[in-house]
Motif scaffolding. Structure first.
Motif, PDB file in Angstrom:
ATOM      1  N   ARG A 135       2.364   4.818   3.820  1.00  0.00           N
ATOM      2  CA  ARG A 135       3.221   4.332   5.096  1.00  0.00           C
ATOM      3  C   ARG A 135       2.893   3.012   5.790  1.00  0.00           C
ATOM      4  NH1 ARG A 135       2.044   8.662   9.570  1.00  0.00           N
ATOM      5  NH2 ARG A 135      -0.376   8.942   9.564  1.00  0.00           N
ATOM      6  N   LEU A 136       1.514   2.688   5.430  1.00  0.00           N
ATOM      7  CA  LEU A 136       1.075   1.489   6.216  1.00  0.00           C
ATOM      8  C   LEU A 136       0.788   0.386   5.461  1.00  0.00           C
ATOM      9  CD1 LEU A 136      -1.764   2.462   9.118  1.00  0.00           C
ATOM     10  CD2 LEU A 136       0.814   2.153   9.230  1.00  0.00           C
ATOM     11  N   VAL A 137       1.193   0.393   4.306  1.00  0.00           N
ATOM     12  CA  VAL A 137       0.936  -0.621   2.943  1.00  0.00           C
ATOM     13  C   VAL A 137       1.939  -1.795   3.421  1.00  0.00           C
ATOM     14  CG1 VAL A 137       1.177  -1.332   0.934  1.00  0.00           C
ATOM     15  CG2 VAL A 137       0.065   0.787   1.387  1.00  0.00           C
ATOM     16  N   PRO A 138       3.133  -1.556   3.834  1.00  0.00           N
ATOM     17  CA  PRO A 138       4.173  -2.746   4.140  1.00  0.00           C
ATOM     18  C   PRO A 138       3.601  -3.592   5.443  1.00  0.00           C
ATOM     19  CG  PRO A 138       5.320  -0.569   3.887  1.00  0.00           C
ATOM     20  CD  PRO A 138       3.850  -0.432   3.963  1.00  0.00           C
ATOM     21  N   TYR A 139       2.645  -2.967   5.927  1.00  0.00           N
ATOM     22  CA  TYR A 139       2.037  -3.809   7.203  1.00  0.00           C
ATOM     23  C   TYR A 139       0.808  -4.762   6.927  1.00  0.00           C
ATOM     24  CZ  TYR A 139       5.108  -0.801   9.860  1.00  0.00           C
ATOM     25  OH  TYR A 139       6.243  -0.248  10.239  1.00  0.00           O
ATOM     26  N   GLY A 140       0.478  -4.568   5.602  1.00  0.00           N
ATOM     27  CA  GLY A 140      -0.578  -5.555   5.067  1.00  0.00           C
ATOM     28  C   GLY A 140      -0.924  -6.680   5.452  1.00  0.00           C
ATOM     29  N   TYR A 141       0.442  -7.503   5.621  1.00  0.00           N
ATOM     30  CA  TYR A 141       0.272  -9.030   6.026  1.00  0.00           C
ATOM     31  C   TYR A 141      -0.514  -9.144   7.216  1.00  0.00           C
ATOM     32  CZ  TYR A 141       4.034  -7.831   9.127  1.00  0.00           C
ATOM     33  OH  TYR A 141       4.742  -7.273  10.391  1.00  0.00           O
ATOM     34  N   LEU A 142      -0.574  -8.105   8.038  1.00  0.00           N
ATOM     35  CA  LEU A 142      -1.299  -8.425   9.398  1.00  0.00           C
ATOM     36  C   LEU A 142      -2.508  -8.726   8.962  1.00  0.00           C
ATOM     37  CD1 LEU A 142       0.080  -5.461  11.257  1.00  0.00           C
ATOM     38  CD2 LEU A 142       0.681  -7.801  11.649  1.00  0.00           C
ATOM     39  N   MET A 143      -3.167  -8.237   7.887  1.00  0.00           N
ATOM     40  CA  MET A 143      -4.834  -8.747   7.800  1.00  0.00           C
ATOM     41  C   MET A 143      -4.818 -10.176   7.955  1.00  0.00           C
ATOM     42  SD  MET A 143      -5.666  -5.999   4.958  1.00  0.00           S
ATOM     43  CE  MET A 143      -4.751  -6.513   3.555  1.00  0.00           C
ATOM     44  N   TYR A 144      -4.157 -11.035   7.179  1.00  0.00           N
ATOM     45  CA  TYR A 144      -4.387 -12.565   7.094  1.00  0.00           C
ATOM     46  C   TYR A 144      -4.677 -13.161   8.541  1.00  0.00           C
ATOM     47  CZ  TYR A 144      -3.380 -10.821   2.512  1.00  0.00           C
ATOM     48  OH  TYR A 144      -3.023 -10.092   1.342  1.00  0.00           O
TER      49      TYR A 144
END
Length: 411
Positions: free
Chosen positions: A315-324
């Motif tokens: 459920r949190l994978v789509p928010y992975g872009y926040l890491m960069y």
């Protein structure tokens, strides 16, 4: 008492600190896994952010000053007594800040988390004694015990009760007994019985005050950005952002572990007027920090989405872009911490204050603009811009000191 080598001290400090940071991150993971909503994670994120303001005041940047006090002009007992004073001051100021900026629903959890952090803050002054005497194995063991106990207590109680407040109480109960271990270890190296000499304490507090204000404003940049996200986008958004970006803090912590044991070495280089040694240590620290963040960037680009899915669920994978953007923010945060502590070790308290005041002023409008434009990523962008400005000012102050230092060495 036999001293350990600089390498051994760095290894013990790095192991204990990394384990402690990992467990702190695990707490933010488990609050998502074990609680019934993202709001609980959001409240914990607020409590942690507010506790960072408390920690900056209560720590009083005294550790950097203490370990660079190579001639021990202030006794260990006086440092310990000063820490009791700063904890009391920090608690009062932070509670006022909490009432003015936080939702009432987060009050109890925040106050309890402040009590938990107070134990860490007190132990820090004892670790300063350990570092002064090159026995950071005591620090590493203490951090390992506290991290394991608090994480276990938090997860167990949260699973059984689904109450964030009771879970934080469990962290307090499981970690405070470790204080006795630290007192016993530090007592072998120096007299840590509190010495409440009013003149010495007032002088110490007044000397460190500019750096305290400066680094508190530095912490406020992060707290304000996160709280602004929570107030405008909701606690759920803050919980998602905190969950995704917290693992990056471990990389930031690794960079901090590189320089922390060397602050006394930098002070010794200045005391002995060893210009070449100072520059050599400075270049090595910056190069090591750069290497850590480059390695982290590569690792996150390859394994980031897989890691998020493994730890938090799909459920949190789509928010992975926040890491960069978070990684950029984290790298600049580590650099600010390093140059800020180095300025303290070199006794440029005024430079530390000026740099952080400017960065904090910049952060207020920048946060509003960035969060409005980029939502959750705006938090990382606003912190990065603010800290970049802070770094420029700190670098100018440091270059001024180094030039003056070089001129004195050539005379």
């Amino acid at each position: 008492m036999k001293q350990l080598s600089l390498k051994a001290n760095m290894l013990w400090n790095s192991f204990g600190s990394l384990f402690y940071s990992g467990c702190q991150w695990l707490v933010t993971v488990m609050v998502v896994r074990l609680s019934t909503s993202y709001e609980t994670a959001g409240v914990l994120a607020v409590a942690m952010a507010v506790s960072n303001v408390f920690a900056q005041i209560a720590l009083y940047r005294m550790r950097s000053f203490q370990v660079s006090d190579i001639h021990e002009e202030v006794s260990s007992g006086e440092y310990v007594a000063s820490r009791f004073v700063t904890i009391g001051i920090g608690f009062i100021i932070t509670c006022i800040y909490m009432v003015l900026t936080c939702s009432p629903s987060a009050f109890l959890a925040t106050v309890l988390y402040l009590v938990y952090r107070a134990g860490d803050v007190f132990i820090d002054v004892l670790h300063g004694v350990d570092q002064q005497h090159y026995r950071m194995d005591y620090c590493g063991k203490s951090m390992t015990m506290r991290a394991a106990a608090s994480t276990f207590g938090f997860c167990l109680v949260l699973e059984l009760t689904d109450s964030l407040e009771l879970a934080i109480v469990a962290m307090i109960i499981t970690t405070y007994p470790v204080i006795a271990y630290d007192v016993r270890c530090s007592s072998r190296l120096s007299n840590v019985k509190p010495e409440f000499d009013a003149k010495t304490i007032v002088n110490l507090l007044s000397t460190c005050l500019p750096a305290v204000i400066g680094m508190s404003l530095c912490s406020l940049v992060v707290s304000f950005a996160r709280q602004y996200l929570g107030s405008t986008c909701g606690d759920a958004s803050l919980g998602i952002y905190a969950s995704i970006c917290t693992p990056i803090v471990i990389i930031q912590a690794c960079a901090n572990y590189v320089y922390a044991p060397l602050l006394g070495v930098f002070a010794k280089d200045v005391d002995e007027r060893s210009n070449s040694s100072f520059i050599k240590h400075l270049i090595r620290v910056l190069a090591a920090m750069m290497g850590i963040f480059l390695a982290g960037a590569v690792a996150f680009s390859i394994f980031g989405d897989w890691f998020i899915g493994l730890i938090f669920g799909e459920r949190l994978v789509p928010y992975g872009y926040l890491m960069y953007a978070g990684l950029l923010c984290s790298s600049l945060t580590a650099c600010v911490a390093f140059l800020g502590d180095l300025l303290i070790a070199l006794r440029d308290m005024r430079g530390n204050l000026i740099a952080n005041v400017i960065g904090c002023i910049v952060s207020l409008p920048v946060t509003m603009v960035m969060v409005s434009a980029f939502d959750m990523n705006g938090v990382s962008y606003s912190i990065s811009i603010s800290y970049l400005v802070t770094l420029v000012v700190m670098a100018l102050r440091l270059s001024r000191i180094v030039r003056h230092f070089s001129d004195n060495c050539s005379e």
